[in-house]
Design an enzyme around this catalytic site. Structure first.
Site, mmCIF file in Angstrom:
data_model
loop_
_atom_site.group_PDB
_atom_site.id
_atom_site.type_symbol
_atom_site.label_atom_id
_atom_site.label_comp_id
_atom_site.label_asym_id
_atom_site.label_seq_id
_atom_site.Cartn_x
_atom_site.Cartn_y
_atom_site.Cartn_z
ATOM 1 C CB THR A 143 -29.613 33.055 49.518
ATOM 2 O OG1 THR A 143 -30.352 33.233 48.333
ATOM 3 C CG2 THR A 143 -28.139 33.344 49.263
ATOM 4 N NE ARG B 117 -32.019 37.667 39.750
ATOM 5 C CZ ARG B 117 -31.696 37.408 41.004
ATOM 6 N NH1 ARG B 117 -31.206 36.233 41.344
ATOM 7 N NH2 ARG B 117 -31.843 38.324 41.938
ATOM 8 C CB VAL B 118 -26.418 36.322 36.895
ATOM 9 C CG1 VAL B 118 -25.310 36.243 37.931
ATOM 10 C CG2 VAL B 118 -26.257 35.189 35.870
ATOM 11 N N GLY B 119 -27.858 36.858 39.902
ATOM 12 C CA GLY B 119 -28.053 37.782 41.017
ATOM 13 C C GLY B 119 -26.761 38.119 41.733
ATOM 14 C CG ASP B 120 -27.081 39.317 45.798
ATOM 15 O OD1 ASP B 120 -27.992 38.580 45.347
ATOM 16 O OD2 ASP B 120 -26.826 39.423 47.010
ATOM 17 N N GLY C 123 -31.494 40.472 45.250
ATOM 18 C CA GLY C 123 -30.189 40.594 44.613
ATOM 19 C C GLY C 123 -29.999 41.857 43.810
ATOM 20 C CB THR D 296 -29.278 36.375 52.066
ATOM 21 O OG1 THR D 296 -30.602 35.939 51.730
ATOM 22 C CG2 THR D 296 -29.254 36.759 53.541
ATOM 23 N N GLY D 297 -30.903 38.408 50.135
ATOM 24 C CA GLY D 297 -32.007 39.354 49.992
ATOM 25 C C GLY D 297 -32.223 39.656 48.526
#
Ligand code: ASP
Length: 297
Positions: free
Chosen positions: A168, A196-199, A222, A219-220
């Site tokens: 990311t 899927r939606v992440g941070d 989410g 980053t990491g």
């Protein structure tokens, strides 16, 4: 906010995690981060805003197939690229996109959401329709899929591995007027479910900025950053007086309590930059207010 004193700085990350065997080495990732940092810094030196700079830097990383954002993004379980990106200014403007397909530079689309809609987050087909209305060129289906990522996807299918992130990208900057901004962009985690939606698409989780304190990009894993509101926690720590490194560490501790690891970059309102990560590595590059470049992996 420290006001217009001409001082500019920024820091970029190219994702927290571990390199897979067969991946280009850390030096290549650092070189990519340095190119992005220099692009963003040139914008700041030319009098551009922190928002201009973070979008310019993240665009460079999206276009670099080495990173998991834009071209070279990780593939979903069904073999497609679905990107998340967000941008926020310290003056409180924010825009984001989630699970968008076939858009070359999701961070630029996030900026259009910020500047041309009354909303903060558009996802999926609606975000793609908005892109078309704004004249953003739609790529051919699959154009962002690289051979390297397809091979990882095939290997993950055979081994039935659990979803994994890495690569990311993000940038935080402080401009000559004393404003800060943050941007983050990702393909998410390999083998994620479609939709899927992440941070990285979520203001407060993956990206946050406040001129009173500073800006953060994460980053990491989410899901943990979403539960802990990692970026917001980092900015709140700077607001309470923590320097950027310490703020990043405090936020990471909260993320770990929520069950995940990763990394965070921060710039404060005075232009100090810092970072922390608790994964095996996080490629990064920074340029200080004194013009000194640093980098690492
Ligand atoms: N935070 C990203 C996500 O969960 C992945 C990463 O940073 O590696 O989508």
């Amino acid at each position: 906010m420290n006001g217009p004193d001409g001082k500019v700085s920024l820091i970029v990350h190219g994702g927290a995690g571990a390199l897979d065997p067969g991946d280009p080495d850390g030096a290549a990732h650092v070189a990519g981060c340095q190119a992005a940092a220099r692009a963003g810094h040139a914008v700041l030196k030319a009098g551009g805003s922190a928002a201009d700079a973070v979008v310019a830097a993240v665009t460079v990383l999206e276009d670099d197939p080495l990173f998991n954002a834009g071209t070279g993004a990780a593939l979903t379980e069904d073999g497609a690229v679905e990107c998340d990106a967000s941008v926020m200014t310290g003056q409180g403007a924010a825009g984001a996109v989630g699970a968008v397909r076939d858009v070359k530079n999701p961070v630029r689309l996030a900026r259009l959401v910020m500047e041309r809609t009354a909303h903060v987050l558009l996802v999926g087909a609606g975000a793609e329709a908005f892109a078309a209305r704004q004249g953003v060129r739609r790529l051919e289906a699959g154009a962002l899929v690289t051979d390297r990522m397809r091979a990882k996807w095939q290997a993950a299918k055979i081994k039935a591995t659990t979803p994994a992130g890495g690569g990311t990208v993000g940038c935080v900057a402080r401009d000559a007027q004393g404003h800060v901004a943050a941007a983050t962009s990702t393909g998410g985690i390999l083998m994620k479910l479609s939709g899927r939606v992440g941070d990285s698409a979520l203001i407060g989780a993956g990206t946050y900025a406040d001129d009173r304190a500073g800006a953060a990009s994460c980053t990491g894993l989410g899901e943990a950053f979403m539960k802990a509101l990692g970026a917001k926690v980092a900015v709140e720590a700077m607001l309470a007086g923590a320097p950027p490194d310490a703020a990043a560490r405090q936020a990471l501790a909260a993320v770990r309590r929520a069950g995940g690891d990763g990394g965070i970059i921060c710039a404060d309102a005075a232009g100090r930059v810092g970072f922390a990560f608790n994964t095996p590595g996080m490629s990064r590059a920074a340029i200080s207010t004194a013009g000194v470049e640093t980098s690492g992996v």
